[in-house]
Design a protein around this motif. Sequence first.
Motif, mmCIF file in Angstrom:
data_model
loop_
_atom_site.group_PDB
_atom_site.id
_atom_site.type_symbol
_atom_site.label_atom_id
_atom_site.label_comp_id
_atom_site.label_asym_id
_atom_site.label_seq_id
_atom_site.Cartn_x
_atom_site.Cartn_y
_atom_site.Cartn_z
ATOM 1 N N SER A 1 8.705 54.241 26.027
ATOM 2 C CA SER A 1 8.034 52.975 26.451
ATOM 3 C C SER A 1 6.626 53.562 27.424
ATOM 4 O O SER A 1 6.891 53.939 28.497
ATOM 5 C CB SER A 1 8.770 51.907 26.764
ATOM 6 N N THR A 2 5.594 53.132 26.790
ATOM 7 C CA THR A 2 4.369 53.602 27.568
ATOM 8 C C THR A 2 4.284 52.678 28.991
ATOM 9 O O THR A 2 3.905 52.946 30.052
ATOM 10 C CB THR A 2 3.112 53.548 26.840
ATOM 11 N N ASN A 3 5.093 51.593 28.797
ATOM 12 C CA ASN A 3 5.061 50.492 30.140
ATOM 13 C C ASN A 3 5.990 51.162 30.912
ATOM 14 O O ASN A 3 5.673 50.840 32.364
ATOM 15 C CB ASN A 3 5.511 49.206 29.666
ATOM 16 N N GLN B 1 6.786 55.438 19.958
ATOM 17 C CA GLN B 1 7.576 54.941 21.004
ATOM 18 C C GLN B 1 8.922 54.910 20.535
ATOM 19 O O GLN B 1 9.124 54.297 19.500
ATOM 20 C CB GLN B 1 7.228 53.574 21.427
ATOM 21 N N ARG C 1 8.956 48.139 24.018
ATOM 22 C CA ARG C 1 9.668 46.709 24.319
ATOM 23 C C ARG C 1 8.477 45.786 24.248
ATOM 24 O O ARG C 1 7.293 45.851 24.573
ATOM 25 C CB ARG C 1 9.859 46.949 26.105
ATOM 26 N N GLY C 2 8.841 44.664 23.712
ATOM 27 C CA GLY C 2 8.097 43.380 23.649
ATOM 28 C C GLY C 2 8.624 42.301 24.660
ATOM 29 O O GLY C 2 9.885 42.720 25.526
ATOM 30 N N ARG C 3 8.219 41.188 24.592
ATOM 31 C CA ARG C 3 8.683 40.153 25.724
ATOM 32 C C ARG C 3 10.070 39.749 25.295
ATOM 33 O O ARG C 3 10.523 39.853 24.177
ATOM 34 C CB ARG C 3 7.720 39.061 25.551
ATOM 35 N N LYS D 1 1.244 38.265 13.048
ATOM 36 C CA LYS D 1 0.828 38.993 14.534
ATOM 37 C C LYS D 1 0.600 40.147 14.259
ATOM 38 O O LYS D 1 1.043 41.154 13.492
ATOM 39 C CB LYS D 1 2.289 39.125 15.067
HETATM 40 C C1 BTN Z 1 5.166 41.383 22.803
HETATM 41 O O1 BTN Z 1 4.617 40.871 21.757
HETATM 42 O O2 BTN Z 1 6.367 40.972 22.724
HETATM 43 C C2 BTN Z 1 4.860 42.323 23.503
HETATM 44 C C3 BTN Z 1 4.543 43.739 22.822
HETATM 45 C C4 BTN Z 1 3.918 44.752 23.683
HETATM 46 C C5 BTN Z 1 4.109 45.980 23.225
HETATM 47 C C6 BTN Z 1 3.554 47.195 23.928
HETATM 48 S S1 BTN Z 1 3.419 48.730 23.182
HETATM 49 C C7 BTN Z 1 2.739 49.214 24.627
HETATM 50 C C8 BTN Z 1 3.657 48.968 25.551
HETATM 51 N N1 BTN Z 1 4.717 49.399 25.932
HETATM 52 C C9 BTN Z 1 5.592 48.906 25.698
HETATM 53 O O3 BTN Z 1 7.136 49.428 25.312
HETATM 54 N N2 BTN Z 1 5.635 47.679 25.281
HETATM 55 C C10 BTN Z 1 4.206 47.464 25.192
#
Ligand code: BTN
Length: 329
Positions: free
Chosen positions: A93-95, A117, A121-123, A188
């Motif tokens: 995950s880039t985060n 990735q 990850r999302g919210r 989305k």
């Molecule tokens: C969402 O809509 O729930 C948020 C999504 C965010 C996705 C991005 S992709 C780049 C960065 N790395 C991740 O693991 N998540 C965010």
Amino acid sequence: MTLRKAILTTLKERKGEWVSGELLSSCHDVSRTAVWKQVKRLLEEGYIIESAPKKGYRLKTDPDILLPEEICSSLVTKRFGRENYVYYPETDSTNDRAKLLATQGYPEGTVVVAEMQRAGRGRRGRTWYSPANRGIYVSIILRPALPSHQISRIPLVTAVAVAETLNSELDLQALIKWPNDILIGGKKIAGILAEAATDMDSIEYVVVGIGLNISNDINEFPADLRMPATSVQAEQGRLASRTDILRALLYNMEIRYEQLLRGDFKETLAKARTLSMLLGQEVRLESKGDYIIGEAIEINSDGFLLVRDKQGTIRTVMSGEVDLLSSIP
Ligand code: BTN
């Protein structure tokens, strides 16, 4: 300069023309096998290079890959991605990568990008569908000198920058579904995941992650997504350039973020209100397992959503899941 870079530079200088293996090997003072090894590597990275006996090699088109060579030389940002642009062909995950770099002291404006990735990850613990080369998966390290109560402004600044990029660069009509979703026609197209490390009343860092669907086919998204998804290509009906979109996104994000740091949040807030698909609408808000129905009436200067419930009480929503009542089956 590495041999890979030197060969790529020569091929780029003569893009569309045949360059003989002999010339490449004499130019860079290496064997023809060494040249071929590097060409193979470039092919694996996504460059389209033809090869033919007696002719040599020909770089066909600019590849739509997010390598630093393809992005950084034509970036128009002042800081974002300038000094530190960290690229992964594939990562979890880039985060997660960006948070690690932030704890190692990487500065504000560090940009982390991946072609794919494995654990995007999302919210709210969701996953972000991140297939190779079809989307932009980018995280930016920020170190804002802001009081921590203003932290919710950052996702909003980001949402405005993403929507502006889609609307002004690509002529789309993206709207913001507060706080972190970007939608086109109810589907989305992008999501934002902002994660912060705070210390008393100050912010140590914020990692802002953006996932943007670019060239996905509408039918390829997993069936269990919370809401229908779309991509730039699906909306425009033609190929979209990830490199151009990433450059524009970093630029728009930097402009909005600098405004925020200067204490000028008014314009971004006004834009967020204009682009909001919730304001003035009946919404359903999920709060600690309960559902509240009401009208979304305002986004305030902290970036919070105000909802007037059925009893007329105005609720301030700091984060959470808000849906248009009309979109709930
Ligand atoms: C969402 O809509 O729930 C948020 C999504 C965010 C996705 C991005 S992709 C780049 C960065 N790395 C991740 O693991 N998540 C965010």
